[in-house]
Design an enzyme around this catalytic site. Structure first.
Site, PDB file in Angstrom:
ATOM      1  N   SER A   1       0.850  -1.184   0.000  1.00  0.00           N
ATOM      2  CA  SER A   1       0.000   0.000   0.000  1.00  0.00           C
ATOM      3  C   SER A   1       0.889   1.239   0.000  1.00  0.00           C
ATOM      4  O   SER A   1       1.891   1.299   0.720  1.00  0.00           O
ATOM      5  CB  SER A   1      -0.919  -0.024   1.225  1.00  0.00           C
ATOM      6  OG  SER A   1      -0.714   1.108   2.025  1.00  0.00           O
ATOM      7  N   LYS A   2       0.492   2.199  -0.823  1.00  0.00           N
ATOM      8  CA  LYS A   2       1.282   3.424  -0.953  1.00  0.00           C
ATOM      9  C   LYS A   2       1.393   4.130   0.383  1.00  0.00           C
ATOM     10  O   LYS A   2       2.352   4.815   0.658  1.00  0.00           O
ATOM     11  CB  LYS A   2       0.602   4.360  -1.965  1.00  0.00           C
ATOM     12  CG  LYS A   2       1.310   4.406  -3.299  1.00  0.00           C
ATOM     13  CD  LYS A   2       0.758   5.520  -4.149  1.00  0.00           C
ATOM     14  CE  LYS A   2      -0.118   4.969  -5.255  1.00  0.00           C
ATOM     15  NZ  LYS A   2      -0.670   5.990  -6.146  1.00  0.00           N
ATOM     16  N   ARG A   3       0.369   3.980   1.221  1.00  0.00           N
ATOM     17  CA  ARG A   3       0.375   4.681   2.492  1.00  0.00           C
ATOM     18  C   ARG A   3       1.262   3.992   3.519  1.00  0.00           C
ATOM     19  O   ARG A   3       1.974   4.621   4.273  1.00  0.00           O
ATOM     20  CB  ARG A   3      -1.053   4.822   3.045  1.00  0.00           C
ATOM     21  CG  ARG A   3      -1.562   6.244   2.955  1.00  0.00           C
ATOM     22  CD  ARG A   3      -2.997   6.380   3.374  1.00  0.00           C
ATOM     23  NE  ARG A   3      -3.886   5.580   2.543  1.00  0.00           N
ATOM     24  CZ  ARG A   3      -4.663   4.606   3.007  1.00  0.00           C
ATOM     25  NH1 ARG A   3      -4.665   4.311   4.277  1.00  0.00           N
ATOM     26  NH2 ARG A   3      -5.436   3.937   2.184  1.00  0.00           N
ATOM     27  N   ARG A   4       1.236   2.646   3.502  1.00  0.00           N
ATOM     28  CA  ARG A   4       1.962   1.902   4.525  1.00  0.00           C
ATOM     29  C   ARG A   4       3.407   1.600   4.133  1.00  0.00           C
ATOM     30  O   ARG A   4       4.304   1.587   4.956  1.00  0.00           O
ATOM     31  CB  ARG A   4       1.217   0.589   4.765  1.00  0.00           C
ATOM     32  CG  ARG A   4       0.984   0.241   6.186  1.00  0.00           C
ATOM     33  CD  ARG A   4       0.292  -1.104   6.343  1.00  0.00           C
ATOM     34  NE  ARG A   4       0.395  -1.989   5.209  1.00  0.00           N
ATOM     35  CZ  ARG A   4      -0.660  -2.454   4.527  1.00  0.00           C
ATOM     36  NH1 ARG A   4      -1.872  -2.101   4.880  1.00  0.00           N
ATOM     37  NH2 ARG A   4      -0.496  -3.262   3.508  1.00  0.00           N
ATOM     38  N   ASP A   5       3.592   1.308   2.852  1.00  0.00           N
ATOM     39  CA  ASP A   5       4.899   0.801   2.423  1.00  0.00           C
ATOM     40  C   ASP A   5       5.605   1.807   1.514  1.00  0.00           C
ATOM     41  O   ASP A   5       4.954   2.619   0.875  1.00  0.00           O
ATOM     42  CB  ASP A   5       4.706  -0.502   1.628  1.00  0.00           C
ATOM     43  CG  ASP A   5       3.889  -1.522   2.381  1.00  0.00           C
ATOM     44  OD1 ASP A   5       4.384  -2.001   3.411  1.00  0.00           O
ATOM     45  OD2 ASP A   5       2.757  -1.827   1.947  1.00  0.00           O
TER      46      ASP A   5
END
Ligand code: GLU
Length: 475
Positions: free
Chosen positions: A238-242
């Site tokens: 995920s762009k937000r998490r990773d």
């Protein structure tokens, strides 16, 4: 037959690690087989496809060490070809105009799915023979209602779907713009692509694309779909998490060799080899050994790989890679001065073992790059290690160092020993720490003799003088 492949990213502002891996597999496999590797920017989404987005892809690929053949092409510049292909399909009655509005289709679909069946377009306009003047319309491909759309995937093996599950899909919107699948297939045909190597997220698109190849009477390429990439925990990235952009890893101080090694191993293996140079990837990569199950992008693994490359690469190369990081940690002039100081190579050799990234290494090399007069002392280290009573031994050490004829670790160590012998009760540790804070500003550095050796006699003595001048008096 000359192998021809392509990497066809949709530019979204950065090069995603999944895209970079797709490019790497394409590039390595094509180079290994002496083929032609093309770069096609799929920029039909004009809002997102900026010049900066394209540059991010191009820079990322170049930085990783990949090259491509022929001219970079942009899907947006090939619109005439896409429109002409649609006209040909219409002329051959392999496609037809459809005047059903989205609302009408929505209503019919709702009724249909209520029966529990899977909706495909119901073919209302299939035999209506609407001409160009029929008013607002889409164009649909006639997809066979019998038989299968199968292919032998080079990674996933036998793959495919019943043709009737696909339905007559739209290939031209009512505003006249071609649909993505049409553009991809027409471009691949035009560019004479023999092998389509792309992410497994496109597996579901392939049956309809096969129908398009057939309708266009075009030779069908081979397909190889690459396993999905998931996080270390098995979850979808995920762009937000990773961290998913190549640019991020570059800025965080990972080497291109490390990123290529990491990426190539997410979905492919060669025995139990863990580290691969780009030349090895190019010589060894095979689609047969590509996995089907999702590959894990584990950041800890990347750290280990990066450190392994930091240990392996020549100091000259690391010095060049370190430049922008040193400039960020100090300033451009200081970084340039450090870059032309031969001591930097020795310092890099001292720091290799303890640096996971170039950013970490530059943090540890900062004391070296800073002008002597700009070195700041960590107040805690000063308080702990600059005891007033150490001033006299430190001055004696300075004199011993001035007298040295050779400036190398063993000679420097001998000067320390001589100073210790002159000062009863003085410990090796306290003296070394006092000197360490004086020349590096902090209480942590590689071995003190080696540190002084790479810093050089002149700079060491300037720093010792400066420390003596700032030394705390007994209170
Ligand atoms: N532009 C597509 C993507 O970025 C790739 C299309 C293809 O490889 O066929 O996912």
């Amino acid at each position: 037959m000359t192998i021809r492949t392509r990497f066809a990213p949709s530019p979204t502002g950065f090069l995603h690690i999944g895209g970079a891996r797709t490019a790497l597999y394409n590039w390595a496999w094509t180079r290994r087989h002496g083929g032609v590797f093309l770069l096609r920017i799929e920029d039909t989404d004009r809002a997102r496809s900026t010049a900066a987005s394209e540059a991010a892809v191009v820079d990322g690929l170049r930085w990783l060490g990949m090259d491509w053949d022929e001219r970079l092409s942009r899907q947006s510049e090939r619109g005439d070809l896409h429109r002409a292909a649609i006209e040909t399909l219409l002329a051959r009655d392999r496609a037809y105009r459809c005047v059903c509005t989205p609302d009408e289709i929505g209503a019919r679909k709702q009724q249909f799915v209520a029966t529990g069946a899977k909706w495909t377009y119901d073919g209302r306009c299939a035999e209506a023979n609407h001409g160009p003047a029929c008013g607002p319309h889409t164009v649909r491909l006639r997809v066979s209602k019998t038989g299968r759309l199968d292919w032998q995937d080079l990674v996933f093996g036998p793959s495919g779907q019943d043709a009737r599950e696909i339905g007559d899909m739209v290939i031209r919107r009512s505003d006249g713009s071609p649909l993505y699948h049409l553009a991809v297939v027409v471009d691949d045909v035009d560019m004479r692509i023999t092998h389509v190597i792309r992410g497994a997220d496109h597996l579901n698109n392939t049956p309809f694309q096969l129908a398009l190849y057939r309708a266009l009477d075009a030779p069908i390429p081979q397909f190889a779909h690459l396993p999905l990439i998931v996080g270390a925990d098995g979850r979808k990235l995920s762009k937000r998490r990773d961290h998913v952009s190549v640019q991020h890893f570059r800025e965080a101080g990972y080497l291109p060799e490390a990123l290529c090694t990491w990426l190539v191993r997410i979905g492919w293996s060669h025995g139990d080899q863990e580290i691969f140079s780009l030349a090895e990837i190019r010589a060894l990569f095979s689609l047969e050994a590509t996995h089907r199950s999702p590959g894990h992008a584990d950041p800890q693994k990347l750290d280990w790989i990066n450190q392994t490359w930091i240990k392996r690469l020549p100091a000259e190369r690391l010095a060049a890679e370190l430049q922008p990081f040193l400039a960020a940690a100090t300033d451009a002039d200081a970084a340039a001065a450090a870059g032309s100081d031969p001591g930097l190579l020795g310092l890099i050799d001292l720091l290799r073992e303890r640096s996971k990234t170039l950013a970490e290494m530059s943090e540890r090399a900062r004391f070296f790059a800073l002008p002597d007069a700009a070195l700041a002392y960590d107040p805690k280290a000063v308080q702990k290690h600059w005891k007033p009573a150490l001033r006299t031994p430190l001055a004696a050490l300075r004199d011993a160092l001035v007298a040295l004829t050779a400036w190398e670790p063993a000679a420097i160590e001998a000067a320390f020993e001589a100073t210790l012998a002159q000062h009863e009760g003085l410990g090796r540790g306290p003296l070394a720490q006092a000197v360490r804070v004086a020349v590096t500003g902090s209480a942590a550095s590689p071995g003190i003799y080696e540190t002084l050796a790479v810093l050089g006699r002149e700079r060491t003595l300037v720093r010792l003088e400066r420390a003596l001048a700032a030394w705390p008096a007994a209170s």
